[in-house]
Design an enzyme around this catalytic site. Structure first.
Site, mmCIF file in Angstrom:
data_model
loop_
_atom_site.group_PDB
_atom_site.id
_atom_site.type_symbol
_atom_site.label_atom_id
_atom_site.label_comp_id
_atom_site.label_asym_id
_atom_site.label_seq_id
_atom_site.Cartn_x
_atom_site.Cartn_y
_atom_site.Cartn_z
ATOM 1 C CG HIS A 134 -6.348 -2.757 3.559
ATOM 2 N ND1 HIS A 134 -5.866 -1.588 3.276
ATOM 3 C CD2 HIS A 134 -7.855 -2.600 2.955
ATOM 4 C CE1 HIS A 134 -6.584 -0.867 2.391
ATOM 5 N NE2 HIS A 134 -7.649 -1.117 2.353
ATOM 6 C CG HIS A 152 -8.271 -3.029 -2.087
ATOM 7 N ND1 HIS A 152 -9.343 -2.386 -2.885
ATOM 8 C CD2 HIS A 152 -8.174 -2.469 -0.952
ATOM 9 C CE1 HIS A 152 -9.544 -1.268 -2.166
ATOM 10 N NE2 HIS A 152 -9.096 -1.504 -0.940
ATOM 11 C CG ASP A 176 -1.858 1.102 1.151
ATOM 12 O OD1 ASP A 176 -3.163 0.678 1.056
ATOM 13 O OD2 ASP A 176 -1.662 2.265 1.080
ATOM 14 C CB ILE A 177 0.941 4.078 -2.407
ATOM 15 C CG1 ILE A 177 2.305 4.858 -2.882
ATOM 16 C CG2 ILE A 177 -0.245 4.718 -2.420
ATOM 17 C CD1 ILE A 177 3.421 3.986 -3.297
ATOM 18 C CD GLU A 228 -8.327 5.918 -1.226
ATOM 19 O OE1 GLU A 228 -7.289 5.783 -1.680
ATOM 20 O OE2 GLU A 228 -8.316 5.937 0.111
HETATM 21 P P1 AMP Z 1 -9.855 1.253 0.284
HETATM 22 O O1 AMP Z 1 -10.603 1.253 -0.902
HETATM 23 O O2 AMP Z 1 -10.708 2.291 1.296
HETATM 24 O O3 AMP Z 1 -9.514 -0.025 1.026
HETATM 25 O O4 AMP Z 1 -8.478 2.045 0.400
HETATM 26 C C1 AMP Z 1 -7.716 1.926 -0.776
HETATM 27 C C2 AMP Z 1 -6.260 1.611 -0.359
HETATM 28 O O5 AMP Z 1 -5.320 1.592 -1.617
HETATM 29 C C3 AMP Z 1 -5.674 2.779 0.525
HETATM 30 O O6 AMP Z 1 -4.978 2.390 1.821
HETATM 31 C C4 AMP Z 1 -4.598 3.315 -0.693
HETATM 32 O O7 AMP Z 1 -3.356 4.020 0.151
HETATM 33 C C5 AMP Z 1 -4.302 2.333 -1.513
HETATM 34 N N1 AMP Z 1 -3.832 2.723 -2.828
HETATM 35 C C6 AMP Z 1 -4.506 3.564 -3.601
HETATM 36 N N2 AMP Z 1 -3.825 3.844 -4.579
HETATM 37 C C7 AMP Z 1 -2.524 2.993 -4.546
HETATM 38 C C8 AMP Z 1 -1.539 2.810 -5.671
HETATM 39 N N3 AMP Z 1 -1.315 3.246 -6.699
HETATM 40 N N4 AMP Z 1 -0.644 1.932 -5.020
HETATM 41 C C9 AMP Z 1 -0.741 1.226 -3.602
HETATM 42 N N5 AMP Z 1 -1.627 1.638 -2.860
HETATM 43 C C10 AMP Z 1 -2.649 2.546 -3.213
#
Ligand code: AMP
Length: 131
Positions: A95, A93, A29-30, A88
């Site tokens: 975590h 995905h 995760d970025i 988001e």
């Molecule tokens: P959520 O959809 O609420 O589970 O959150 C999306 C997750 O994806 C967040 O923790 C972001 O930091 C992560 N994220 C979004 N874009 C990227 C990316 N390009 N590379 C890695 N992680 C990402």
């Protein structure tokens, strides 16, 4: 339009890869809650985790388990926490977060800042620990 995670799988957007097979992909995760915070995704784009077909869902969970075992070996932690939000990014995905305390899994807390070198070192340490 392809999700940002599909674009990562296709190599259009860079990521710190941790593991991959023909169906699933894992990367850091970025904006990590803790160093080693990893996302596990199906390459086939589905928004909502529980819309994934049963067999694919089971295989995804097993893949996530292997990744979590690798995280546990590579990153000093008490547990690897698991969460699914998807508020988001509309591409299912999981975590996986190395935990020292419960607070490490607070999505509202300030994220950890890591350099590119630190992300690369963590990603390869986890990758090497995955059986
Ligand atoms: P959520 O959809 O609420 O589970 O959150 C999306 C997750 O994806 C967040 O923790 C972001 O930091 C992560 N994220 C979004 N874009 C990227 C990316 N390009 N590379 C890695 N992680 C990402």
């Amino acid at each position: 339009m392809a999700s940002i995670f599909t674009r990562i799988v296709q190599g259009e957007i860079p990521s710190y890869k941790v593991a991959e097979n023909e169906r699933f992909y894992a990367f850091l995760d970025i904006n990590p809650m803790a160093p080693g915070h990893t996302l596990v995704i199906p390459k086939q784009e589905t928004d909502y985790l529980f819309d994934i077909a049963d067999e694919d869902y089971q295989a995804l969970m097993l893949f996530a388990k292997r990744v979590a075992e690798g995280i546990f070996k590579a990153i000093p932690c008490k547990r690897v926490g698991v969460a699914v939000l998807g508020m988001e990014v509309p591409h299912a995905h999981i975590h996986l977060v190395p935990l020292q305390t419960e607070a490490d899994m607070d999505f509202r807390k300030e994220k950890v800042q890591l350099s590119r070198e630190e992300f690369e070192r963590i990603a390869s340490a986890i990758a090497e620990s995955i059986q």
